[in-house]
Design a protein around this motif. Structure first.
Motif, PDB file in Angstrom:
ATOM      1  N   SER A  14       0.881  -1.621   0.086  1.00  0.00           N
ATOM      2  CA  SER A  14       0.270  -0.173   0.108  1.00  0.00           C
ATOM      3  C   SER A  14       0.806   1.002  -0.105  1.00  0.00           C
ATOM      4  O   SER A  14       0.651   2.220  -0.756  1.00  0.00           O
ATOM      5  CB  SER A  14      -0.848   0.022   0.904  1.00  0.00           C
ATOM      6  OG  SER A  14      -0.227  -0.079   2.733  1.00  0.00           O
TER       7      SER A  14
ATOM      8  N   ASP B 139      -9.232  -9.640   0.413  1.00  0.00           N
ATOM      9  CA  ASP B 139      -9.802  -9.433  -1.255  1.00  0.00           C
ATOM     10  C   ASP B 139     -10.505 -10.459  -1.810  1.00  0.00           C
ATOM     11  O   ASP B 139     -11.293  -9.450  -2.748  1.00  0.00           O
ATOM     12  CB  ASP B 139      -8.315  -9.298  -1.052  1.00  0.00           C
ATOM     13  CG  ASP B 139      -7.223  -8.277  -1.429  1.00  0.00           C
ATOM     14  OD1 ASP B 139      -7.677  -7.462  -0.822  1.00  0.00           O
ATOM     15  OD2 ASP B 139      -6.001  -8.654  -1.382  1.00  0.00           O
TER      16      ASP B 139
ATOM     17  N   LYS C 201      -6.816   0.899  -0.067  1.00  0.00           N
ATOM     18  CA  LYS C 201      -7.692  -0.542  -0.552  1.00  0.00           C
ATOM     19  C   LYS C 201      -8.826   0.097  -1.732  1.00  0.00           C
ATOM     20  O   LYS C 201      -9.782   0.131  -2.712  1.00  0.00           O
ATOM     21  CB  LYS C 201      -7.568  -1.120   0.549  1.00  0.00           C
ATOM     22  CG  LYS C 201      -8.698  -2.353   0.360  1.00  0.00           C
ATOM     23  CD  LYS C 201      -7.872  -3.682  -0.826  1.00  0.00           C
ATOM     24  CE  LYS C 201      -6.889  -4.408  -0.167  1.00  0.00           C
ATOM     25  NZ  LYS C 201      -6.469  -4.920  -0.688  1.00  0.00           N
TER      26      LYS C 201
END
Length: 574
Positions: free
Chosen positions: A243, A392, A286
């Motif tokens: 990230s 995910d 995300k």
């Protein structure tokens, strides 16, 4: 170009002159004081400290990119780097790999580290104190990491009482070891201490002047190629997360917004809410992938120019949807302590963005049914730990259902027909009541039973105060055996003795005995709170109260949920 070398003293002075800067793709400084001490300890022991990767930016390209300054005085409450705008009149060197180590050297030699003093409250005036790095010139013990420590000036002075001679190591950037020895402070030392002190200062000074910073210079000026190099050198370890890499890439490739500032602003805004949401850049990135209909995985192939440009083009809508979702969650009493997975909010944010209703969803009457369905789904998703595993995959599956839905409302029925993970059986309910005690899962269950919108902070309130059930009181009320007392103490934190209450309601009730409080409730209020009918609500009848209320709570929970038989639930899984 082969590896080159430079001394610590020269590179620290170069950083202070801004010959070395941080490209916008770098993240924040994250090292702890012990890590800085260990770095200096390794240097004093002659251990290698790894190589560095620099990016030399030519004069004509200096103004093509964004840069940040190194942090000199670090404070855990604000670890933001200052943005800088170079003059563009000379080449500069940006650090691609080695930022944490170089910042650590700078803090140790020219700066300070402010962190929370253990055991002091956050609001204590001495909770956060500025500390600088000192070297103990007296002979250190074997376990003292070469006698290095971050200390306040007061702590350094008080060290003499313990036989320690603390010397601020940053002095070696501007003075020679002999200057200390000739000073009044050094000259007054006993001969043996003076010899040890001079030897230690000299050793340290030599380390600072040796060319031990080994670095490679990248001359490439194409940002895409530089990003590729940056990702390659940083994706092999665990220190820089994917990230972080995604945020770094966005920062480098966005043209209208400064991605780093935007992400920092939104996380700070969350933290400022009463709910105290501690949202990380991981969650925001995300959300960017999810709400932009991109692959949600943090993998290198997703860090490309096309994806970053798509996220930037939709950033305002993404940001508004996230903020609206947070307001929505707060409206139902959720806070930092009652949301086990922020990823559970992403399907709601996706729905809000896809319908372009961020300005109205959390309050407009038109969306009341959607809010009710969305919160029903959220409660069940959190209760059944839907996002506890491979999140995910779960996020992608839910997004697929939402994107295909033709309904203007939140598609709860479509989700229920597509997924088994939010379905619940009578056996599940029995297990929930058996296992759940005063924690965030209790909040989810109570929300499902008594759910409503709140315009204030929400507490989980013990109906019978926990403090009542001392051993002495329990014996007085007839709970004389060890088994009966253990049963009572377990039931005190059970769902049967809990309710959700606005903060003001909770304070008002806390001043009353439970029996008197119950007598003051209307019939409608008692029914709403599932208070069982009893002749006497005294604490001696506490166990009976809990058993009767458990039956009422289970019945309501079953009505509120889509309760299936265990066999039907298992069939749907295949």
């Amino acid at each position: 170009m082969p590896f080159q070398a430079i001394s610590i003293k020269k590179i620290v002075n170069g950083i202070l002159e801004r010959d070395y800067v941080l490209p916008a793709i770098q993240r924040h400084f994250v090292w702890k004081p012990d890590q800085i001490i260990n770095l200096f300890d390794s240097i004093l022991r002659g251990y290698p400290i790894g190589s560095f990767l620099f990016w030399r930016i030519k004069t004509e390209h200096v103004n093509d990119f964004q840069y940040y300054d190194f942090i000199t005085d670090f404070n855990v409450k604000d670890n933001s780097n200052d943005k800088i705008v170079p003059s563009g009149e000379k080449e500069i060197t940006a650090v691609l790999d080695g930022q944490q180590r170089l910042t650590a050297l700078l803090i140790g030699l020219r700066g300070s580290y402010t962190y929370k003093t253990p055991y002091l409250r956050q609001d204590h005036p001495q909770a956060y104190q500025k500390r600088e790095l000192y070297l103990n010139l007296a002979k250190p013990k074997e376990d003292e990491s070469h006698g290095l420590a971050f200390l306040t000036e007061k702590e350094a002075k008080e060290g003499r009482r313990e036989g320690k001679l603390w010397y601020k190591i940053g002095r070696l950037l501007t003075e020679e070891p002999s200057e200390f020895m000739l000073s009044e402070e050094g000259d007054s030392l006993p001969l043996e201490v003076k010899k040890t002190a001079f030897r230690r200062i000299t050793e340290f000074s030599q380390c600072l002047n040796l060319d031990i910073i080994n670095y490679y210079v990248e001359e490439e000026q194409d940002i895409d190629k530089v990003l590729s190099i940056f990702i390659r050198v940083n994706s092999g370890g665990t220190v820089l997360s994917y990230s972080d890499l995604l945020l770094s890439t966005a920062t480098a490739l966005w043209t209208e917004y400064d991605a780093r500032e935007e992400i920092e602003n939104i996380t700070h805004e969350f933290a400022s809410y009463k709910a105290g949401f501690k949202i990380s850049s991981d969650f925001v990135m995300k959300a960017c992938l999810t709400l932009s209909d991109l692959d949600v995985k943090f993998i290198v192939k997703n860090f490309n120019r096309v994806n970053m440009q798509k996220i930037e083009a939709e950033w305002e809508k993404i940001k508004d949807a996230i903020l609206c979702t947070m307001r929505f969650a707060i409206g139902y009493g959720y806070n930092q302590d009652t949301i086990s997975s922020y990823n559970a909010l992403l399907p709601i944010a996706y729905y809000i963005k896809s319908k372009d209703i961020a300005e109205k969803f959390d309050h407009a009457a038109k969306y009341k049914k959607s809010r009710e369905d969305a919160i029903t789904w959220l409660r069940r998703a959190l209760l059944m730990k839907v996002f506890g595993g491979s999140s995910d995959t779960v996020i992608s599956r839910y997004r697929d259902v939402l994107s295909k839905s033709q309904s203007e409302n939140f598609p709860l029925k479509e989700i229920e027909s597509s997924f088994k993970d939010i379905a619940i059986t009578s056996q599940d309910i029995d297990e929930i009541f058996e296992d759940t005690r005063y924690d965030r899962e209790a909040f989810y269950v109570l929300h499902e039973i008594f759910g409503r919108e709140y315009n204030t902070d929400v507490d989980m309130d013990h109906l019978y105060p926990k403090s009542l059930f001392t051993q002495r009181n329990m014996r007085t009320w007839g709970f004389t055996t060890r088994e009966s007392q253990e049963e009572v103490q377990d039931l005190v934190n059970s769902l049967a003795n809990l309710r959700l209450a606005g903060h003001g309601e909770n304070i008002e009730k806390s001043a009353m005995k439970f029996e008197a409080w119950v007598q003051g409730l209307s019939k409608v209020q008692r029914e709403a709170l599932l208070i069982p009918a009893m002749k006497d609500y005294g604490p001696e009848n506490f166990v009976e109260f809990c058993k009767k209320r458990t039956v009422l709570m289970k019945d309501r929970l079953k009505r509120n949920l889509t309760v299936q038989s265990r066999s039907n639930k298992n069939l749907k899984k295949h």
